[in-house]
Design a protein around this motif. Structure first.
Motif, PDB file in Angstrom:
ATOM      1  N   LEU A   1       0.834  -1.208   0.000  1.00 31.52           N
ATOM      2  CA  LEU A   1       0.000   0.000   0.000  1.00 31.52           C
ATOM      3  C   LEU A   1       0.869   1.259   0.000  1.00 31.52           C
ATOM      4  O   LEU A   1       0.552   2.244  -0.690  1.00 31.52           O
ATOM      5  CB  LEU A   1      -0.928  -0.009   1.218  1.00 31.52           C
ATOM      6  CG  LEU A   1      -2.021  -1.092   1.230  1.00 31.52           C
ATOM      7  CD1 LEU A   1      -2.799  -1.042   2.530  1.00 31.52           C
ATOM      8  CD2 LEU A   1      -2.951  -0.927   0.043  1.00 31.52           C
ATOM      9  N   ASP A   2       1.955   1.230   0.765  1.00 32.05           N
ATOM     10  CA  ASP A   2       2.879   2.374   0.752  1.00 32.05           C
ATOM     11  C   ASP A   2       3.531   2.541  -0.618  1.00 32.05           C
ATOM     12  O   ASP A   2       3.773   3.668  -1.077  1.00 32.05           O
ATOM     13  CB  ASP A   2       3.958   2.191   1.819  1.00 32.05           C
ATOM     14  CG  ASP A   2       3.388   2.284   3.233  1.00 32.05           C
ATOM     15  OD1 ASP A   2       2.335   2.915   3.390  1.00 32.05           O
ATOM     16  OD2 ASP A   2       4.000   1.712   4.157  1.00 32.05           O
ATOM     17  N   LEU A   3       3.821   1.428  -1.276  1.00 30.13           N
ATOM     18  CA  LEU A   3       4.389   1.495  -2.627  1.00 30.13           C
ATOM     19  C   LEU A   3       3.399   2.112  -3.614  1.00 30.13           C
ATOM     20  O   LEU A   3       3.781   2.902  -4.485  1.00 30.13           O
ATOM     21  CB  LEU A   3       4.797   0.092  -3.077  1.00 30.13           C
ATOM     22  CG  LEU A   3       5.498  -0.017  -4.440  1.00 30.13           C
ATOM     23  CD1 LEU A   3       6.812   0.754  -4.428  1.00 30.13           C
ATOM     24  CD2 LEU A   3       5.738  -1.475  -4.796  1.00 30.13           C
ATOM     25  N   ASN A   4       2.112   1.792  -3.463  1.00 24.17           N
ATOM     26  CA  ASN A   4       1.088   2.410  -4.303  1.00 24.17           C
ATOM     27  C   ASN A   4       0.978   3.909  -4.030  1.00 24.17           C
ATOM     28  O   ASN A   4       0.763   4.709  -4.956  1.00 24.17           O
ATOM     29  CB  ASN A   4      -0.263   1.726  -4.072  1.00 24.17           C
ATOM     30  CG  ASN A   4      -0.290   0.301  -4.580  1.00 24.17           C
ATOM     31  OD1 ASN A   4       0.487  -0.070  -5.461  1.00 24.17           O
ATOM     32  ND2 ASN A   4      -1.172  -0.523  -4.026  1.00 24.17           N
ATOM     33  N   ASP A   5       1.122   4.284  -2.762  1.00 27.21           N
ATOM     34  CA  ASP A   5       1.102   5.713  -2.431  1.00 27.21           C
ATOM     35  C   ASP A   5       2.297   6.439  -3.056  1.00 27.21           C
ATOM     36  O   ASP A   5       2.172   7.582  -3.524  1.00 27.21           O
ATOM     37  CB  ASP A   5       1.104   5.894  -0.915  1.00 27.21           C
ATOM     38  CG  ASP A   5      -0.183   5.412  -0.271  1.00 27.21           C
ATOM     39  OD1 ASP A   5      -1.210   5.354  -0.979  1.00 27.21           O
ATOM     40  OD2 ASP A   5      -0.161   5.079   0.936  1.00 27.21           O
ATOM     41  N   ALA A   6       3.451   5.782  -3.053  1.00 27.12           N
ATOM     42  CA  ALA A   6       4.628   6.383  -3.692  1.00 27.12           C
ATOM     43  C   ALA A   6       4.412   6.539  -5.192  1.00 27.12           C
ATOM     44  O   ALA A   6       4.811   7.549  -5.791  1.00 27.12           O
ATOM     45  CB  ALA A   6       5.865   5.520  -3.422  1.00 27.12           C
ATOM     46  N   ALA A   7       3.756   5.553  -5.799  1.00 20.99           N
ATOM     47  CA  ALA A   7       3.451   5.655  -7.223  1.00 20.99           C
ATOM     48  C   ALA A   7       2.496   6.802  -7.499  1.00 20.99           C
ATOM     49  O   ALA A   7       2.636   7.525  -8.502  1.00 20.99           O
ATOM     50  CB  ALA A   7       2.849   4.336  -7.707  1.00 20.99           C
ATOM     51  N   PHE A   8       1.525   7.005  -6.617  1.00 17.49           N
ATOM     52  CA  PHE A   8       0.586   8.120  -6.786  1.00 17.49           C
ATOM     53  C   PHE A   8       1.292   9.463  -6.656  1.00 17.49           C
ATOM     54  O   PHE A   8       1.041  10.391  -7.441  1.00 17.49           O
ATOM     55  CB  PHE A   8      -0.531   7.999  -5.749  1.00 17.49           C
ATOM     56  CG  PHE A   8      -1.511   9.125  -5.799  1.00 17.49           C
ATOM     57  CD1 PHE A   8      -2.443   9.205  -6.813  1.00 17.49           C
ATOM     58  CD2 PHE A   8      -1.494  10.104  -4.827  1.00 17.49           C
ATOM     59  CE1 PHE A   8      -3.350  10.250  -6.866  1.00 17.49           C
ATOM     60  CE2 PHE A   8      -2.396  11.154  -4.863  1.00 17.49           C
ATOM     61  CZ  PHE A   8      -3.326  11.226  -5.888  1.00 17.49           C
ATOM     62  N   ASP A   9       2.181   9.594  -5.672  1.00 13.31           N
ATOM     63  CA  ASP A   9       2.909  10.859  -5.502  1.00 13.31           C
ATOM     64  C   ASP A   9       3.845  11.138  -6.672  1.00 13.31           C
ATOM     65  O   ASP A   9       4.091  12.300  -7.006  1.00 13.31           O
ATOM     66  CB  ASP A   9       3.718  10.821  -4.202  1.00 13.31           C
ATOM     67  CG  ASP A   9       2.824  10.855  -2.971  1.00 13.31           C
ATOM     68  OD1 ASP A   9       1.646  11.216  -3.120  1.00 13.31           O
ATOM     69  OD2 ASP A   9       3.295  10.489  -1.876  1.00 13.31           O
ATOM     70  N   LEU A  10       4.364  10.101  -7.280  1.00 11.11           N
ATOM     71  CA  LEU A  10       5.297  10.291  -8.386  1.00 11.11           C
ATOM     72  C   LEU A  10       4.603  10.796  -9.651  1.00 11.11           C
ATOM     73  O   LEU A  10       5.177  11.594 -10.407  1.00 11.11           O
ATOM     74  CB  LEU A  10       6.028   8.984  -8.680  1.00 11.11           C
ATOM     75  CG  LEU A  10       7.179   9.052  -9.683  1.00 11.11           C
ATOM     76  CD1 LEU A  10       8.336   9.874  -9.118  1.00 11.11           C
ATOM     77  CD2 LEU A  10       7.659   7.658 -10.050  1.00 11.11           C
ATOM     78  N   SER A  11       3.375  10.353  -9.886  1.00  7.14           N
ATOM     79  CA  SER A  11       2.675  10.714 -11.127  1.00  7.14           C
ATOM     80  C   SER A  11       1.418  11.530 -10.886  1.00  7.14           C
ATOM     81  O   SER A  11       0.573  11.637 -11.773  1.00  7.14           O
ATOM     82  CB  SER A  11       2.314   9.440 -11.905  1.00  7.14           C
ATOM     83  OG  SER A  11       1.456   8.619 -11.132  1.00  7.14           O
ATOM     84  N   ASN A  12       1.278  12.106  -9.699  1.00  7.25           N
ATOM     85  CA  ASN A  12       0.074  12.860  -9.372  1.00  7.25           C
ATOM     86  C   ASN A  12       0.025  14.174 -10.152  1.00  7.25           C
ATOM     87  O   ASN A  12       1.041  14.828 -10.364  1.00  7.25           O
ATOM     88  CB  ASN A  12       0.057  13.150  -7.869  1.00  7.25           C
ATOM     89  CG  ASN A  12      -1.186  13.904  -7.468  1.00  7.25           C
ATOM     90  OD1 ASN A  12      -2.221  13.812  -8.118  1.00  7.25           O
ATOM     91  ND2 ASN A  12      -1.087  14.659  -6.391  1.00  7.25           N
ATOM     92  N   GLY A  13      -1.173  14.556 -10.590  1.00  3.78           N
ATOM     93  CA  GLY A  13      -1.339  15.840 -11.248  1.00  3.78           C
ATOM     94  C   GLY A  13      -0.936  15.817 -12.710  1.00  3.78           C
ATOM     95  O   GLY A  13      -0.704  14.753 -13.301  1.00  3.78           O
ATOM     96  N   PRO A  14      -0.813  17.000 -13.301  1.00  5.12           N
ATOM     97  CA  PRO A  14      -0.438  17.090 -14.728  1.00  5.12           C
ATOM     98  C   PRO A  14       1.056  16.836 -14.928  1.00  5.12           C
ATOM     99  O   PRO A  14       1.849  17.755 -15.160  1.00  5.12           O
ATOM    100  CB  PRO A  14      -0.835  18.520 -15.104  1.00  5.12           C
ATOM    101  CG  PRO A  14      -0.731  19.280 -13.827  1.00  5.12           C
ATOM    102  CD  PRO A  14      -1.128  18.325 -12.734  1.00  5.12           C
ATOM    103  N   VAL A  15       1.450  15.584 -14.828  1.00  2.00           N
ATOM    104  CA  VAL A  15       2.869  15.242 -14.839  1.00  2.00           C
ATOM    105  C   VAL A  15       3.504  15.537 -16.192  1.00  2.00           C
ATOM    106  O   VAL A  15       4.667  15.992 -16.262  1.00  2.00           O
ATOM    107  CB  VAL A  15       3.049  13.761 -14.423  1.00  2.00           C
ATOM    108  CG1 VAL A  15       2.333  12.837 -15.374  1.00  2.00           C
ATOM    109  CG2 VAL A  15       4.521  13.388 -14.347  1.00  2.00           C
ATOM    110  N   ILE A  16       2.777  15.310 -17.281  1.00  3.31           N
ATOM    111  CA  ILE A  16       3.349  15.563 -18.602  1.00  3.31           C
ATOM    112  C   ILE A  16       3.517  17.061 -18.843  1.00  3.31           C
ATOM    113  O   ILE A  16       4.500  17.498 -19.459  1.00  3.31           O
ATOM    114  CB  ILE A  16       2.469  14.917 -19.688  1.00  3.31           C
ATOM    115  CG1 ILE A  16       2.494  13.389 -19.533  1.00  3.31           C
ATOM    116  CG2 ILE A  16       2.937  15.317 -21.079  1.00  3.31           C
ATOM    117  CD1 ILE A  16       1.647  12.649 -20.549  1.00  3.31           C
TER     118      ILE A  16
END
Length: 307
Positions: free
Chosen positions: A97-112
């Motif tokens: 679950l923490d790994l999923n949270d890290a994935a969300f923080d990495l690509s959250n918002g208008p990343v492109i």
């Protein structure tokens, strides 16, 4: 003889006087010579001050130790992800679950928009690899990051650095596991993100985090909410609430005796259906009211953050 002896007696005091004069003249000579050591001390003091100043100046002109470049830090980060292919799959459920949270923080918002097309796609694919616990794909994607460092703009580096810090804190919160691989990843991500963010501190904030949007993630679905979208959603929820209320009132206004049923079983089914529809539309009205209020508050918060 008498005259010669008297002349000698007169000369004797003169001799003694001259000797006393010579005796008192010696201290004045010693006094004047005693000033010379003070002058030499002043010269030595000025020389020492000059030498110290020269040493200080030479020390200040020495080049400072250069910090590691962001490219070298990204190389170190890629080495930290050199893990077995099933490493993430073996993590406990809470760490997954923490790994999923890290994935969300990495690509959250208008990343492109913030990080650029190429880097943004890598971060999106990397977050999917973390969600799927795919360590091998994660390693291959992280190895591409050092090659992109030279082509990134200042705004992309700053946004990328902040995302690394946020995701690195998620890894840091996982604690010790195995041989400390997660903590090594966390330290490398936070250090690299700090360097990337520090080198681009002069980038305007309007191009980065103050975009006035917030990302909501529902599984694999990501929805970016802006103030305009929040107000539009509040209006739709309000209209839906009014319709639900009118339908519930229409159902309730129908008298039960006006309906004819074939038998008692049909009567029971009709009454239960009527009660279910009333409960459904009343609940929809209440939920629409809460949704309207919540979206209006969210829109105001996003507008204040954008300003």
């Amino acid at each position: 003889m008498a005259s010669s002896s008297s002349s000698l007696s007169l000369l004797q005091p003169l001799h003694s006087l001259s000797s006393s004069t010579l005796f008192f003249s010696q201290p004045s000579f010693h006094f004047s010579s005693s000033l010379k050591p003070h002058k030499s001390k002043r010269l030595n003091l000025s020389k020492s001050l000059t030498l110290r100043f020269a040493l200080t100046e030479s020390d200040s002109t020495k080049p400072l130790e250069t910090e590691p470049s962001s490219k070298s830090l990204l190389l170190q980060l890629s080495k930290c992800f050199d893990l077995p292919s099933d490493y993430f799959r073996q993590l406990p459920n809470d760490l997954r679950l923490d790994l999923n949270d890290a994935a969300f923080d990495l690509s959250n918002g208008p990343v492109i928009v913030e990080c650029g097309q190429e880097l943004g796609e890598i971060l999106l694919n990397l977050s999917r690899a973390w969600e799927q616990a795919d360590a091998s794909t994660s390693r291959s994607l992280v190895e591409k990051l050092p090659e992109l460092e030279s082509s990134l703009t200042d705004g992309a580096k700053s946004a990328f650095g902040k995302r690394l810090i946020s995701a690195g804190k998620r890894f840091q919160g996982m604690g010790q596991y195995g041989k400390g691989e997660l903590q090594k990843i966390a330290k490398a991500m936070i250090t690299t993100g700090g360097v990337l963010s520090a080198n681009t501190s002069s980038v305007s904030v309007s191009n980065e985090s103050k975009s006035g949007t917030r990302m909501f993630k529902f599984g694999e679905l990501q929805v970016a909410v802006s103030p305009q979208k929040a107000y539009a959603g509040a209006a739709i929820a309000f209209i839906y609430g009014i319709l639900s209320w009118q339908i519930s009132q229409g159902i309730q206004s129908i008298p039960e005796n006006s309906l004819q049923y074939a038998n008692d079983n049909a009567l029971l089914i009709g009454k239960s259906l009527r009660g279910s529809l009333l409960a459904l539309f009343y609940a929809s009205t209440v939920l629409s009211g809460f949704t309207t209020v919540g979206l209006i508050l969210l829109a105001k918060q996003l507008s204040s953050e954008k300003e």
